[in-house]
Design a protein around this motif. Structure first.
Motif, PDB file in Angstrom:
ATOM      1  N   PRO A 188      -8.355   3.171  -2.866  1.00  0.00           N
ATOM      2  CA  PRO A 188      -7.738   2.548  -1.604  1.00  0.00           C
ATOM      3  C   PRO A 188      -8.939   1.392  -1.375  1.00  0.00           C
ATOM      4  CG  PRO A 188      -8.798   4.469  -1.137  1.00  0.00           C
ATOM      5  CD  PRO A 188      -8.847   4.597  -2.627  1.00  0.00           C
ATOM      6  N   ASP A 189      -8.673   0.482  -0.488  1.00  0.00           N
ATOM      7  CA  ASP A 189      -9.535  -0.694  -0.192  1.00  0.00           C
ATOM      8  C   ASP A 189     -10.762  -0.069   0.066  1.00  0.00           C
ATOM      9  OD1 ASP A 189      -8.338   0.324   2.157  1.00  0.00           O
ATOM     10  OD2 ASP A 189      -8.001  -1.775   3.241  1.00  0.00           O
ATOM     11  N   ARG A 217       0.547   4.485  -2.569  1.00  0.00           N
ATOM     12  CA  ARG A 217       0.223   5.876  -1.901  1.00  0.00           C
ATOM     13  C   ARG A 217       1.299   6.738  -2.531  1.00  0.00           C
ATOM     14  NH1 ARG A 217      -3.445   6.417   2.066  1.00  0.00           N
ATOM     15  NH2 ARG A 217      -1.915   8.123   3.058  1.00  0.00           N
ATOM     16  N   ASP A 229      -5.811  -0.733  -4.409  1.00  0.00           N
ATOM     17  CA  ASP A 229      -5.464  -1.506  -3.518  1.00  0.00           C
ATOM     18  C   ASP A 229      -6.685  -2.549  -2.988  1.00  0.00           C
ATOM     19  OD1 ASP A 229      -4.074  -2.143  -1.101  1.00  0.00           O
ATOM     20  OD2 ASP A 229      -4.455  -0.443   0.035  1.00  0.00           O
ATOM     21  N   GLU A 230      -6.341  -3.747  -3.061  1.00  0.00           N
ATOM     22  CA  GLU A 230      -6.998  -4.989  -2.993  1.00  0.00           C
ATOM     23  C   GLU A 230      -8.573  -4.840  -3.525  1.00  0.00           C
ATOM     24  OE1 GLU A 230      -6.405  -7.649  -1.380  1.00  0.00           O
ATOM     25  OE2 GLU A 230      -4.640  -7.138  -0.007  1.00  0.00           O
ATOM     26  N   PHE A 272      -6.252   6.435  -7.939  1.00  0.00           N
ATOM     27  CA  PHE A 272      -5.896   5.646  -6.751  1.00  0.00           C
ATOM     28  C   PHE A 272      -7.192   5.276  -6.190  1.00  0.00           C
ATOM     29  CE2 PHE A 272      -4.746   5.394  -2.319  1.00  0.00           C
ATOM     30  CZ  PHE A 272      -4.067   3.926  -2.194  1.00  0.00           C
ATOM     31  N   PRO A 310     -12.742   3.176  -0.705  1.00  0.00           N
ATOM     32  CA  PRO A 310     -12.440   4.585  -1.492  1.00  0.00           C
ATOM     33  C   PRO A 310     -13.277   5.329  -0.915  1.00  0.00           C
ATOM     34  CG  PRO A 310     -13.115   2.647  -3.082  1.00  0.00           C
ATOM     35  CD  PRO A 310     -13.135   1.717  -1.647  1.00  0.00           C
ATOM     36  N   SER A 361     -12.762  -6.483  -2.328  1.00  0.00           N
ATOM     37  CA  SER A 361     -13.569  -5.303  -2.131  1.00  0.00           C
ATOM     38  C   SER A 361     -14.867  -5.410  -1.710  1.00  0.00           C
ATOM     39  CB  SER A 361     -13.609  -4.372  -3.312  1.00  0.00           C
ATOM     40  OG  SER A 361     -13.964  -5.003  -4.452  1.00  0.00           O
ATOM     41  N   TYR A 406     -17.688   0.301  -3.588  1.00  0.00           N
ATOM     42  CA  TYR A 406     -16.504   0.137  -4.314  1.00  0.00           C
ATOM     43  C   TYR A 406     -16.798   0.048  -5.928  1.00  0.00           C
ATOM     44  CZ  TYR A 406     -11.786  -1.359  -5.465  1.00  0.00           C
ATOM     45  OH  TYR A 406     -10.669  -1.315  -5.775  1.00  0.00           O
ATOM     46  N   THR A 440       0.819  -1.465  -0.082  1.00  0.00           N
ATOM     47  CA  THR A 440      -0.053   0.104  -0.111  1.00  0.00           C
ATOM     48  C   THR A 440       0.884   1.194   0.032  1.00  0.00           C
ATOM     49  OG1 THR A 440      -1.888  -1.122   0.971  1.00  0.00           O
ATOM     50  CG2 THR A 440      -1.760   1.141   1.275  1.00  0.00           C
ATOM     51  N   THR A 441       2.003   1.246   0.786  1.00  0.00           N
ATOM     52  CA  THR A 441       3.095   2.272   0.636  1.00  0.00           C
ATOM     53  C   THR A 441       3.379   2.925  -0.745  1.00  0.00           C
ATOM     54  OG1 THR A 441       3.751   1.867   2.933  1.00  0.00           O
ATOM     55  CG2 THR A 441       5.217   3.285   1.544  1.00  0.00           C
TER      56      THR A 441
END
Length: 244
Positions: A81-82, A46, A158-159, A79, A84, A163, A140, A42-43
């Motif tokens: 994220p898991d 990001r 991310d993932e 982007f 959002p 989701s 999602y 994840t880093t």
């Protein structure tokens, strides 16, 4: 979009999330980013999204040094994220409209295209419902619809396979990601679902304690690694843990 990381490092206190990672992602690639919890997956996303700054190293996009202040460049990237973020109190259709306006993607064909994707993801009947009333999987899907309408050059997810989307949503995501890659989009996604990554991704990037340990095609790994019964990627990751 060509994306290059040169000796990128990021630490949180005494923890090294990324340790001198150098890698290049090219247009048309679908890349699964794998690793155990805390490996830096994840880093990495990001950093590429401009949400955090590396402590050391350089990011370049199509040869241009990355700057979080470069809004034109950041509009070429989405982007997810898991979980959002949304304009949760707005209706689904208005939330989509606000996101598209931010990205400058609210052209005259946006409503028609939006209806197409709402129907495809079985959300048209929820168009006037507040986003906060949706399930996690439905929310999602809304974020994914926004991504498809924006059509960014770089997808950072991310993932997505965890989701909460139903099988229809997952299948549609895979098909549209494959179509986008065929148009030259670069697609990076994290996952812990190794079997799905093996079937779906062209390339795999494996991080281990912040270090880049593997970046190769799935085909090459199949030719080089013996499957011990749990799949090629599981065998590769098991070998990394044994040799650490």
């Amino acid at each position: 979009m060509n994306v290059e990381l040169s000796s990128v490092s990021k630490t949180y206190g005494r923890t090294s999330a990324l340790d001198r990672v150098s890698i290049t992602f090219t247009p048309g690639q679908i890349v699964a980013i794998l690793g155990s919890n805390g490996a830096g997956k994840t880093t990495l996303l990001r950093c590429l999204a401009g949400l955090i700054r590396p402590d050391h190293g350089e990011l370049t996009f199509d040869g241009q040094p990355f700057s979080a202040e470069n809004l034109e460049l950041r509009r070429r990237i989405v982007f997810l994220p898991d979980f959002p973020p949304h304009f949760s109190t707005e209706t689904l259709i208005r939330s989509l409209g606000l996101v598209l306006r931010i990205y400058g993607a609210d052209g005259p064909d946006a409503p028609e295209r939006g209806i197409h994707w709402l129907r495809a993801f079985d959300l048209l009947n929820h168009a006037e419902a507040p986003v906060e009333s949706l399930s996690r999987g439905q929310a999602y899907k809304v974020a994914l619809i926004a991504l498809l309408l924006i059509d960014p050059e770089l997808w950072l997810l991310d993932e997505p396979l965890a989701s909460g989307m139903d099988p229809q949503g997952i299948s549609l995501f895979r098909a549209e990601a494959r179509n986008a890659a065929a148009r030259g989009r670069t697609i990076l996604f994290t996952t812990q679902v190794l079997e799905a990554a093996e079937r779906f991704a062209d390339h795999v990037c494996i991080l281990h304690h912040g270090e880049l340990r593997v970046f190769d095609t799935v085909r090459n790994l199949r030719d080089r690694v013996t499957d011990t019964g749990d799949g090629i990627l599981a065998s590769v990751i098991a070998n990394l843990h044994e040799t650490r």
